[in-house]
Design a protein around this motif. Sequence first.
Motif, PDB file in Angstrom:
ATOM      1  N   ALA A  58       0.864  -1.094   0.092  1.00 40.16           N
ATOM      2  CA  ALA A  58      -0.094   0.004  -0.061  1.00 40.16           C
ATOM      3  C   ALA A  58       0.719   1.201  -0.058  1.00 40.16           C
ATOM      4  CB  ALA A  58      -1.057   0.057   1.259  1.00 40.16           C
ATOM      5  N   PHE A  59       0.188   2.229  -0.466  1.00 39.27           N
ATOM      6  CA  PHE A  59       0.825   3.620  -0.469  1.00 39.27           C
ATOM      7  C   PHE A  59      -0.109   4.623   0.266  1.00 39.27           C
ATOM      8  CE2 PHE A  59       1.331   7.708  -2.394  1.00 39.27           C
ATOM      9  CZ  PHE A  59       2.775   7.972  -2.194  1.00 39.27           C
ATOM     10  N   ARG A  60       0.444   5.125   1.325  1.00 35.13           N
ATOM     11  CA  ARG A  60      -0.432   6.091   2.058  1.00 35.13           C
ATOM     12  C   ARG A  60      -0.214   7.587   2.241  1.00 35.13           C
ATOM     13  NH1 ARG A  60      -3.894   2.409   5.560  1.00 35.13           N
ATOM     14  NH2 ARG A  60      -4.682   0.653   4.129  1.00 35.13           N
ATOM     15  N   ILE A  61      -0.981   8.538   2.046  1.00 32.74           N
ATOM     16  CA  ILE A  61      -0.620   9.797   2.412  1.00 32.74           C
ATOM     17  C   ILE A  61      -1.540  10.099   3.498  1.00 32.74           C
ATOM     18  CG2 ILE A  61      -0.558  12.169   1.646  1.00 32.74           C
ATOM     19  CD1 ILE A  61      -0.053  11.010  -1.154  1.00 32.74           C
ATOM     20  N   THR A  62      -1.251  10.544   4.639  1.00 34.09           N
ATOM     21  CA  THR A  62      -2.017  11.182   5.903  1.00 34.09           C
ATOM     22  C   THR A  62      -1.463  12.696   6.065  1.00 34.09           C
ATOM     23  OG1 THR A  62      -1.943   9.037   6.656  1.00 34.09           O
ATOM     24  CG2 THR A  62      -2.871  10.681   8.131  1.00 34.09           C
ATOM     25  N   GLU A  63      -2.599  13.451   6.223  1.00 33.50           N
ATOM     26  CA  GLU A  63      -2.543  14.756   6.618  1.00 33.50           C
ATOM     27  C   GLU A  63      -2.818  14.886   8.164  1.00 33.50           C
ATOM     28  OE1 GLU A  63      -0.965  18.801   6.207  1.00 33.50           O
ATOM     29  OE2 GLU A  63      -1.048  16.956   4.451  1.00 33.50           O
ATOM     30  N   LEU A  64      -2.019  15.379   9.094  1.00 37.26           N
ATOM     31  CA  LEU A  64      -2.163  15.260  10.515  1.00 37.26           C
ATOM     32  C   LEU A  64      -2.149  16.580  10.979  1.00 37.26           C
ATOM     33  CD1 LEU A  64       0.179  12.158  11.402  1.00 37.26           C
ATOM     34  CD2 LEU A  64      -2.331  12.195  11.534  1.00 37.26           C
ATOM     35  N   TYR A  65      -3.057  16.855  11.957  1.00 37.35           N
ATOM     36  CA  TYR A  65      -3.085  18.108  12.754  1.00 37.35           C
ATOM     37  C   TYR A  65      -2.638  17.710  14.303  1.00 37.35           C
ATOM     38  CZ  TYR A  65      -5.101  22.636  14.955  1.00 37.35           C
ATOM     39  OH  TYR A  65      -4.730  23.325  15.457  1.00 37.35           O
ATOM     40  N   SER A  66      -2.010  18.582  14.821  1.00 34.63           N
ATOM     41  CA  SER A  66      -1.552  18.242  16.248  1.00 34.63           C
ATOM     42  C   SER A  66      -2.419  19.325  17.155  1.00 34.63           C
ATOM     43  CB  SER A  66      -0.069  18.735  16.538  1.00 34.63           C
ATOM     44  OG  SER A  66       0.335  18.731  17.579  1.00 34.63           O
ATOM     45  N   LEU A  67      -3.223  18.688  18.032  1.00 34.69           N
ATOM     46  CA  LEU A  67      -4.167  18.881  18.886  1.00 34.69           C
ATOM     47  C   LEU A  67      -3.347  19.672  20.070  1.00 34.69           C
ATOM     48  CD1 LEU A  67      -7.317  16.499  18.698  1.00 34.69           C
ATOM     49  CD2 LEU A  67      -7.143  19.135  17.675  1.00 34.69           C
ATOM     50  N   ASN A  68      -2.580  19.117  20.434  1.00 28.28           N
ATOM     51  CA  ASN A  68      -1.591  19.183  21.656  1.00 28.28           C
ATOM     52  C   ASN A  68      -0.199  18.360  21.359  1.00 28.28           C
ATOM     53  OD1 ASN A  68      -2.178  16.613  22.748  1.00 28.28           O
ATOM     54  ND2 ASN A  68      -3.975  17.459  23.722  1.00 28.28           N
ATOM     55  N   ASN A  69       0.603  18.487  22.660  1.00 31.79           N
ATOM     56  CA  ASN A  69       1.965  17.804  22.286  1.00 31.79           C
ATOM     57  C   ASN A  69       1.535  16.228  22.173  1.00 31.79           C
ATOM     58  OD1 ASN A  69       3.054  20.303  22.658  1.00 31.79           O
ATOM     59  ND2 ASN A  69       3.732  19.919  24.682  1.00 31.79           N
ATOM     60  N   LYS A  70       0.641  15.693  22.692  1.00 34.46           N
ATOM     61  CA  LYS A  70       0.232  14.118  22.904  1.00 34.46           C
ATOM     62  C   LYS A  70      -0.837  13.707  21.862  1.00 34.46           C
ATOM     63  CE  LYS A  70       1.901  13.805  27.066  1.00 34.46           C
ATOM     64  NZ  LYS A  70       3.219  13.228  27.342  1.00 34.46           N
ATOM     65  N   LEU A  71      -1.263  14.361  21.112  1.00 38.55           N
ATOM     66  CA  LEU A  71      -2.536  14.031  20.056  1.00 38.55           C
ATOM     67  C   LEU A  71      -2.496  14.596  18.761  1.00 38.55           C
ATOM     68  CD1 LEU A  71      -4.987  12.003  20.223  1.00 38.55           C
ATOM     69  CD2 LEU A  71      -6.262  13.785  21.019  1.00 38.55           C
ATOM     70  N   ASN A  72      -2.403  13.689  17.804  1.00 36.40           N
ATOM     71  CA  ASN A  72      -2.492  14.293  16.286  1.00 36.40           C
ATOM     72  C   ASN A  72      -3.743  13.338  15.931  1.00 36.40           C
ATOM     73  OD1 ASN A  72      -0.125  15.486  16.318  1.00 36.40           O
ATOM     74  ND2 ASN A  72       0.997  13.964  15.317  1.00 36.40           N
ATOM     75  N   VAL A  73      -4.591  14.310  15.163  1.00 35.83           N
ATOM     76  CA  VAL A  73      -5.874  13.577  14.170  1.00 35.83           C
ATOM     77  C   VAL A  73      -5.557  13.967  12.938  1.00 35.83           C
ATOM     78  CG1 VAL A  73      -7.243  13.638  16.389  1.00 35.83           C
ATOM     79  CG2 VAL A  73      -7.136  15.742  14.827  1.00 35.83           C
ATOM     80  N   GLY A  74      -6.070  13.431  11.812  1.00 38.57           N
ATOM     81  CA  GLY A  74      -5.956  13.839  10.490  1.00 38.57           C
ATOM     82  C   GLY A  74      -6.906  12.855   9.746  1.00 38.57           C
TER      83      GLY A  74
END
Length: 190
Positions: A58-74
């Motif tokens: 597989a080839f994956r691209i993920t765009e992540l946003y850092s909510l704080n120092n411990k949690l990324n969502v995307g």
Amino acid sequence: MKIKICLLIAFISIGSLNYIKGQKKMQTQIDFRYSLGLLEKGQIWNYNRNDAKMYATAFRITELYSLNNKLNVGLGIGVDKFYKPMYNTFPVFGAVQYMPLSSKNSIPYIFTNIGYGLPVQIVNPGLMTDFGLGYKLVNSKQFGLNIQLGYSYQQILAEVEISPQPANIIGNPIVFQNRHSLLFSMGMVF
């Protein structure tokens, strides 16, 4: 195919703009993934590792946003190819990364991705999820290496050709197959 190319260009553009602006809250993650198939169960057939040497790339691209120092969502997109038996999927998924321990340059994390394979042309739709452990080794300019090890589940909606065709079945039946795999992923973060 045009949809894949447009989505790929959009994700890379978003990631590039965020890097240029210097925002440290956004990250683009590009990964190449190998999955070792353990088991496939479904309505028509069941395979285990001894029956067929199942695997996937597989080839994956993920765009992540850092909510704080411990949690990324995307959000992410991918192109997956399953072998023995052969399927193609085009997953769109949500991603969560939790980093209980992090330092400036090395970041171990727990991840999960949940999504659905879109029914586009010759691609098989179906639910997908994976989870596991990851490790990012990032330099001071927000560029680094990403490694993941985990478990992957893929539900695959497949059309099965039956020959000779029974009188009570019109067309080819659609069945659900469920593939369970171990995954290894390596890529870049910027």
